[in-house]
Motif scaffolding. Structure first.
Motif, short mmCIF file in Angstrom:
data_model
loop_
_atom_site.label_atom_id
_atom_site.label_comp_id
_atom_site.label_asym_id
_atom_site.label_seq_id
_atom_site.Cartn_x
_atom_site.Cartn_y
_atom_site.Cartn_z
N GLY A 68 -3.79 -47.57 60.60
CA GLY A 68 -3.85 -47.23 59.18
C GLY A 68 -3.26 -48.29 58.29
N LEU A 69 -1.99 -48.62 58.48
CA LEU A 69 -1.34 -49.65 57.66
C LEU A 69 -1.92 -51.03 57.93
N GLY A 70 -2.05 -51.37 59.20
CA GLY A 70 -2.46 -52.71 59.57
C GLY A 70 -3.85 -53.08 59.09
N SER A 71 -4.75 -52.09 59.05
CA SER A 71 -6.12 -52.38 58.62
C SER A 71 -6.17 -52.75 57.15
N THR A 89 -4.44 -56.36 56.86
CA THR A 89 -5.39 -57.41 57.24
C THR A 89 -6.30 -57.76 56.07
N GLN A 90 -6.76 -56.75 55.36
CA GLN A 90 -7.62 -57.01 54.20
C GLN A 90 -6.87 -57.76 53.10
N THR A 140 -3.71 -66.26 56.27
CA THR A 140 -4.32 -66.20 57.60
C THR A 140 -3.64 -65.10 58.39
N PRO A 141 -4.35 -64.00 58.65
CA PRO A 141 -3.72 -62.94 59.44
C PRO A 141 -3.78 -63.26 60.93
N ALA A 163 -13.43 -57.02 60.82
CA ALA A 163 -12.85 -57.03 59.47
C ALA A 163 -12.73 -58.44 58.91
N GLY A 164 -12.90 -59.45 59.74
CA GLY A 164 -12.84 -60.82 59.26
C GLY A 164 -11.72 -61.65 59.85
N ALA A 165 -10.86 -61.03 60.67
CA ALA A 165 -9.75 -61.77 61.28
C ALA A 165 -10.26 -62.62 62.44
#
Length: 451
Positions: free
Chosen positions: A237-240, A243-244, A252-253, A269-271
């Motif tokens: 939940g938090l991490g998603s 990352t955005q 840079t994540p 998600a793009g990471a």
């Protein structure tokens, strides 16, 4: 009478007078825990504390709407980790919060009950407003952030999170969002993003605002372009959301996850830089009392191998005890460890030499103030930040939803349909939604859940 409210919402009614004319039901269905069961898990190991045994779905009395408050018909809500804590009565039963709040004033006394209605997120429609409320009217479509403040003391007027009477709604107050109705302070309300469904809109309030303050705000890490950001639990939940924010903010994540499936979600998600901690076999403790410093070093080298030699400028912390020593170790000289939770334990251990001698900083953040929450919600409304809902349950399945979050058997956010009878309802701006697709809700399609 709750059926009349639901039908008005589903029928597209928006006239304030029509909603004001609807009868308010005397009771409503809500997910609760009971004060007389708060010792039910005493003596059990943590892993044996099952939220399905403590959570109830029952009819509760509708509270009176006081000055500065709003009663909301809840179409959808979501599960946060504070609901897990409430359900297993850790670190303390939440009834201690309600008793303390109830002593504050006659108005607050309504919250001191033998049951606690849980939930710190909602999307829905305003049904009633109390005296003095001018920004919202019956019929308004809203989401809610979970900051409840009194602002009668000076400390909170620079940053409302510093108010001595700051509380988290649905955790430290009663009448939360996992219910058909919810009572909030009117200054918790924000406009519902028009391109989202009820369940999508409900899942962002707490975690999105928390991630915004933790990473973006000057009250948190104050992230800038070019920063390397280590994100624990990057598919949760938090991490998603973190990352955005890193990707949209030019950082840079480095995403830490716990399975190949979650690694794929982070990449989707793009990471580009992802660490599957389970596959790598990281074990940051020799035993309950002895940190494994060698594993801290191996983890740090793993990060540098991915980044081309860079240590993290920012470590986005929320697991707590299990990871905190490693987080302090791997942050670069002068770097920042910003923490908002401790889902694996509240007592942290780290080697202070790596903090003081390398001039690192630890910053504690807790949810967000109203301005930060509003800005975070605005980014969702503009389609810059996407909801990360992976699955929705119905209200009578909430205990199973909380159990899944407790076991970390979920991705992203877990939603709960309250008055909404099914998923996919509530969208008002179909054109914006179509323009943003398939970016909207990237966690849904490939997980096999209905859209």
């Amino acid at each position: 009478m709750i059926t009349s409210v639901r039908d008005a919402v589903l029928g597209g009614e928006s006239d304030p007078a029509a909603f004001a004319a609807l009868a308010v039901p005397e009771s409503y269905a809500a997910v609760t825990v009971h004060a007389d069961e708060s010792d039910m898990f005493d003596g059990l190991p943590g892993e044996d504390k099952d939220p399905r045994k403590s959570l109830h779905l029952e009819q509760v009395a509708t509270p009176e709407v006081g000055p500065g408050e709003a009663l909301v018909a809840v179409m959808a809500s979501s599960v946060n980790y504070n609901t897990v804590w409430s359900a297993i009565f850790e670190p303390v039963p939440t009834f201690s919060f309600l008793r303390r709040y109830g002593r504050r004033s006659e108005l607050a006394r309504r919250h001191d009950l033998p049951y606690h209605v849980l939930g710190s997120d909602l999307s829905g429609v305003v049904l009633r407003v109390g005296a003095g409320v001018s920004a919202w009217r019956p019929g308004d479509r809203v989401v809610a952030h979970c900051l409840s403040v009194e602002l009668e003391r000076p400390e909170g007027h620079d940053d409302t999170m510093l108010d001595p009477d700051q509380r988290i709604w649905g955790y430290e107050t009663n009448f939360g969002g996992l219910a058909e109705l919810a009572l909030v302070k009117a200054n918790q309300l924000m406009p519902m993003p028009a391109h989202l469904t009820w369940e999508e809109a409900a899942c962002s309030g707490l975690v999105n605002s928390t991630a915004y303050r933790q990473l973006v705000s000057r009250n948190g890490a104050n992230m800038k372009q070019g920063d390397t950001v280590l994100i624990w639990g990057a598919s949760g939940g938090l991490g998603s959301y973190a990352t955005q924010y890193a990707l949209r903010g030019g950082a840079t994540p480095v995403c830490v996850v716990s399975s190949p499936e979650k690694a794929e979600l982070a990449r989707r998600a793009g990471a580009e830089l992802v660490i599957d901690r389970t596959a790598e076999g990281f074990s940051f403790w020799h035993d309950e009392h002895t940190p494994n410093v060698g594993e801290w070093r191996r983890f740090g080298q793993c990060i540098r191998d991915l980044t081309g030699g860079d240590d993290p400028d920012i470590v986005f912390e929320h697991p707590g005890r299990e990871t905190f020593g490693a987080s302090v170790y791997v942050a670069r000289r002068g770097g920042t460890i910003v923490t908002c939770a401790s889902t694996t334990g509240f007592l942290h251990s780290f080697d202070n030499r790596y903090l003081w001698m390398h001039l690192k900083r630890i910053i504690g953040t807790h949810f967000a103030n109203y301005h930060e929450a509003w800005q975070a919600n605005r980014l969702v409304a503009k389609g810059r930040i996407q909801p990360t809902l992976s699955r929705s349950y119905h209200l009578d399945q909430t205990a199973d939803a909380v159990h899944d979050v407790r076991r970390n058997a979920h991705q992203g956010k877990v939603g709960v349909l309250c008055l909404a009878p099914e998923e996919g309802l509530g969208v008002r701006d179909a054109e914006l939604r179509q323009r943003l697709m398939p970016a909207v809700n990237p966690y849904r399609p490939r997980l096999g859940d209905p859209t």
